[in-house]
Design a protein around this motif. Structure first.
Motif, PDB file in Angstrom:
ATOM      1  N   GLY A 222       5.814  15.878  77.283  1.00 26.73           N
ATOM      2  CA  GLY A 222       5.253  16.741  78.250  1.00 26.73           C
ATOM      3  C   GLY A 222       4.448  16.306  79.152  1.00 26.73           C
ATOM      4  O   GLY A 222       4.273  14.659  79.183  1.00 26.73           O
ATOM      5  N   HIS A 223       4.083  16.471  80.424  1.00 24.75           N
ATOM      6  CA  HIS A 223       3.848  15.810  81.578  1.00 24.75           C
ATOM      7  C   HIS A 223       2.942  16.555  82.140  1.00 24.75           C
ATOM      8  O   HIS A 223       2.756  18.035  82.561  1.00 24.75           O
ATOM      9  CB  HIS A 223       4.600  15.687  82.646  1.00 24.75           C
ATOM     10  N   THR A 224       1.659  16.040  83.302  1.00 26.36           N
ATOM     11  CA  THR A 224       0.542  16.818  83.856  1.00 26.36           C
ATOM     12  C   THR A 224       0.840  16.584  85.205  1.00 26.36           C
ATOM     13  O   THR A 224       1.423  15.162  85.472  1.00 26.36           O
ATOM     14  CB  THR A 224      -0.367  17.135  83.181  1.00 26.36           C
ATOM     15  N   ASP A 225      -0.614  17.257  86.149  1.00 27.82           N
ATOM     16  CA  ASP A 225      -1.055  16.193  87.994  1.00 27.82           C
ATOM     17  C   ASP A 225      -1.909  15.562  87.024  1.00 27.82           C
ATOM     18  O   ASP A 225      -2.538  15.085  86.099  1.00 27.82           O
ATOM     19  CB  ASP A 225      -0.418  17.297  88.364  1.00 27.82           C
TER      20      ASP A 225
ATOM     21  N   ASN B  51       0.907  13.874  93.747  1.00 28.35           N
ATOM     22  CA  ASN B  51      -0.449  14.262  93.651  1.00 28.35           C
ATOM     23  C   ASN B  51      -1.433  15.014  94.112  1.00 28.35           C
ATOM     24  O   ASN B  51      -2.282  15.529  93.905  1.00 28.35           O
ATOM     25  CB  ASN B  51      -1.209  14.050  91.699  1.00 28.35           C
ATOM     26  N   GLY B  52      -1.150  14.293  95.930  1.00 31.05           N
ATOM     27  CA  GLY B  52      -1.781  14.868  96.818  1.00 31.05           C
ATOM     28  C   GLY B  52      -1.716  16.227  96.953  1.00 31.05           C
ATOM     29  O   GLY B  52      -2.176  16.863  98.692  1.00 31.05           O
ATOM     30  N   THR B  53      -0.312  16.672  96.499  1.00 31.04           N
ATOM     31  CA  THR B  53      -0.015  18.007  97.728  1.00 31.04           C
ATOM     32  C   THR B  53       0.383  19.199  96.103  1.00 31.04           C
ATOM     33  O   THR B  53       0.458  19.002  95.036  1.00 31.04           O
ATOM     34  CB  THR B  53       0.981  17.990  98.019  1.00 31.04           C
TER      35      THR B  53
ATOM     36  N   ARG C 191       2.072  18.347  92.634  1.00 25.28           N
ATOM     37  CA  ARG C 191       1.531  18.670  91.447  1.00 25.28           C
ATOM     38  C   ARG C 191       2.439  19.742  90.800  1.00 25.28           C
ATOM     39  O   ARG C 191       1.829  19.965  89.904  1.00 25.28           O
ATOM     40  CB  ARG C 191      -0.275  19.295  91.881  1.00 25.28           C
ATOM     41  N   GLU C 192       3.013  20.859  91.360  1.00 24.20           N
ATOM     42  CA  GLU C 192       3.580  21.229  90.820  1.00 24.20           C
ATOM     43  C   GLU C 192       4.977  20.735  89.716  1.00 24.20           C
ATOM     44  O   GLU C 192       5.158  21.494  88.734  1.00 24.20           O
ATOM     45  CB  GLU C 192       3.964  22.675  91.648  1.00 24.20           C
ATOM     46  N   ALA C 193       4.980  20.015  91.231  1.00 24.03           N
ATOM     47  CA  ALA C 193       6.349  19.147  90.474  1.00 24.03           C
ATOM     48  C   ALA C 193       5.905  18.333  88.490  1.00 24.03           C
ATOM     49  O   ALA C 193       6.806  18.187  88.074  1.00 24.03           O
ATOM     50  CB  ALA C 193       7.773  18.690  91.790  1.00 24.03           C
TER      51      ALA C 193
END
Length: 628
Positions: free
Chosen positions: A535-538, A585-587, A591-593
């Protein structure tokens, strides 16, 4: 007057005592000096000039600095040759400056159905806690007996590789002994079948790290073959086996060599198993095959200790009697010969009167049975048997009553259906003189299984022809996906579907449950492999919160897959939070990716270095959405 003699006597005794004292002292001093001198000479003679000798009464005290423990013992032994060993006092010190020799590190892992045991010596500075945690995860509900000891010496260079490879083997092999050394791993295990043995051997050999050596010995339990069967035929088209059983590799080699000498041109395999009626099975089989070759045609069938040699119609009776008589005398005592010389059947005037039953099995599992039966009761029996073997929804019967059928017609018809059920598709034909079964199969042993069914139900003298072709694409084991193939297929699936969660939670939304179910169906075709759900997050929010959320979402997917009956034992879940971004993560797009679930094939390298997993493992990604 009497006092004077008394005084004189006392003085005499006193003088004698003083004389004795000084004499004893001189004697002791002489003994001390002579002992010390003799020991010093002996030590000097043997080259121990670093040793000094002191005396303490009758005791000889040895002092000095010995260069090694071995020299110390040699010096003591030299002194013991001069004086009694009980009088020698060892005051030597050791000045050996050589570094201590590091011990040989090793781990032996024993696994069975009841427990896992760890025995051995490991480096103190190795990651032993991680090693034991991974063993505990593999063990699941099994108890783990830990008899490991540690020693504070440098960790061997290949220690990480041998431990990772040993754990990979432990995951795959449920009954095994894994011996891990500093540069090698030796594996002894028992597989459930020959097919599983081959798959495990191929995988473990392929995945052995380059910096270690491995020795793999996987055995498979031999099946019990009942009856123990061999059937060999020589026809105008050549020689072939319908069934071949052997009790050992040596017996199989002997039987196949006899068959090749009799004209066998195609590759053949003798199935090895238990249940042989005699240790002389291979001798009887080779003698029977050789006899058939002399006849030039026909078939020979061995069913346990019964040997049936069948010659085709038209064979010279004199030659047949000569060969069978000789074979009967040569066969080992436990075997009984039944010679059969076929007679050409009379051709009826009306060809339409020849009965024939034909059963057809389609690749979809549909069965059509056409032909005569002798009575309504026989018709119901045939129907009931077909329903039991193939399923009532897949059977179509078109039978007619006929009262002049050959004896044993129903038994032959049922036996042919039982044989047909071992194929993926095919045709079984029953006629008065023979049974013909042709078709395709995904099981290498199908032909032998059909022959055993027919011989067991119809007897050793049964006449039948088998034309069974093995196709690898029909073999369920051959069509199973290995770890890399499994992850690759999930990659394709994940590129078209997204795993989504309810905002800010680890709860799958309704649409994603269908995606998980589709992934579960892929896992049903996967061989056992260590696959991790990551599992991964922004980077929005606190790092600890993101880590916990990613872990919870990975575990939610794992729980959903287990609920869908995924049987892979080495499927695990891990959360990485925001530590492994794949986009900016700046866009919002980045972040969605970064908010994603990954399915990764865990390799030995990634087991030791999970922080580099995204770079070293095959990965399937399913995007997830959240409002972090």
């Amino acid at each position: 007057m009497r006092i004077i003699p008394v005084i004189l006597s006392a003085l005499a005794f006193a003088a004698a005592g003083v004389g004795a004292y000084f004499a004893a002292g001189l004697t002791v001093s002489w003994i001390e000096n002579s002992s010390a001198t003799a020991v010093e000479k002996r030590l000097a003679l043997e080259g121990f000039d670093w040793a000094s000798v002191q005396t303490d009464g009758l005791k000889v005290v040895l002092e000095g600095e010995a260069a090694s423990e071995a020299l110390r013992f040699k010096a003591l032994a030299a002194a013991g040759q001069i004086v009694e060993a009980a009088r020698v006092i060892d005051n030597f010190t050791i000045t050996d400056s050589r570094p201590p020799v590091a011990p040989k590190f090793s781990v032996e892992i024993l696994r069975n159905d009841k427990s896992i045991s760890l025995i051995g010596l490991v480096p103190t500075k190795a990651d032993n806690a991680n090693f034991k945690d991974r063993v505990a995860r593999i063990a699941g509900d099994l108890p783990v007996a830990d008899f490991l000891e540690t020693a504070d010496y440098p960790v061997p260079d290949a220690w990480s590789s041998v431990i990772s490879y040993g754990l990979l083997a432990l995951e795959r092999l449920e009954r095994s002994k894994i011996s891990i050394g500093e540069t090698q791993v030796e594996i002894e295990a028992i597989g459930e079948s020959e097919a599983q043995k081959s798959k495990l051997l191929e995988e473990l050999t392929r995945r052995a790290p380059a910096d270690i050596t491995s020795k793999i010995d996987i055995s498979a339990p031999r099946p019990v073959i009942t009856p123990f069967t061999l059937r060999f035929r020589i026809t105008a088209d050549g020689a072939s086996f319908d069934a071949c059983s052997a009790d050992s590799p040596e017996a199989a080699v002997q039987i196949l060599a006899a068959a090749k000498a009799a004209g066998l041109a195609e590759e053949a395999i003798c199935r090895q198993g238990l249940g042989v009626p005699s240790p002389l099975w291979s001798k009887a089989a080779t003698q029977a095959i050789a006899a058939l070759a002399k006849l030039g045609g026909g078939s020979v069938t061995l069913s346990d200790a019964d040997v049936t040699l069948t010659a085709p119609a038209g064979t010279d009776p004199t030659l047949f009697d000569t060969i069978t008589s000789r074979l009967d005398g040569d066969l080992p005592e436990v075997f009984a010969l039944n010679p059969i010389l076929l007679v050409a059947p009379e051709t009826p005037e009306d060809d339409a009167a020849i009965p024939e039953m034909v059963a057809t099995l389609s690749p979809e599992g549909q069965v059509q049975i056409r032909g005569p039966v002798i009575s309504p009761r026989a018709q119901r029996t045939l129907q009931t048997f077909a329903y039991a073997v193939f399923g009532s929804e897949d059977v179509y019967l078109s039978t007619k009553l006929q009262d002049n059928l050959p004896e044993g017609w129903m038994v032959r018809s049922l036996a042919s259906l039982a044989g047909l059920s071992k194929l993926n598709s095919g045709i079984a034909t029953v006629s008065p003189n023979a049974i013909d079964i042709t078709g395709l199969t995904g099981r290498r042993s199908a032909k032998t299984d059909i022959a055993q069914i027919l011989i067991d139900r119809l007897g050793d003298g049964a006449e039948f022809e088998l034309e069974v072709t093995y196709l690898e694409e029909l073999d369920p084991l051959a069509r199973m996906l290995n770890g890399a193939e499994c992850v690759a297929e999930i990659t394709d699936l994940a590129s078209q579907n997204k795993i989504k969660f309810e905002p800010g939670s680890a709860t799958l939304d309704g649409d994603s449950r269908d995606t998980v179910q589709a992934i579960a169906e892929v896992f049903e075709r996967c061989l056992e492999a260590p696959i991790e759900i990551g599992g991964h997050t922004d980077s929005q929010g606190r790092e600890e919160m993101n880590l916990n959320l990613s872990k919870g979402r990975a575990e939610a997917v794992l729980t959903a897959l287990r609920g869908a009956r995924v049987k892979l034992k080495s499927l695990t879940a891990e959360g990485y939070g925001e530590t492994q971004p794949i986009a900016d993560n700046g866009t919002e797009e980045g972040r969605e990716a970064n908010r994603r679930i990954e399915f990764s094939l865990v390799t030995p390298a990634t087991l030791e270095a999970p922080e580099t997993q995204s770079e070293t493992s095959d990965t399937a990604t399913a995007e997830e959405t959240s409002n972090e």
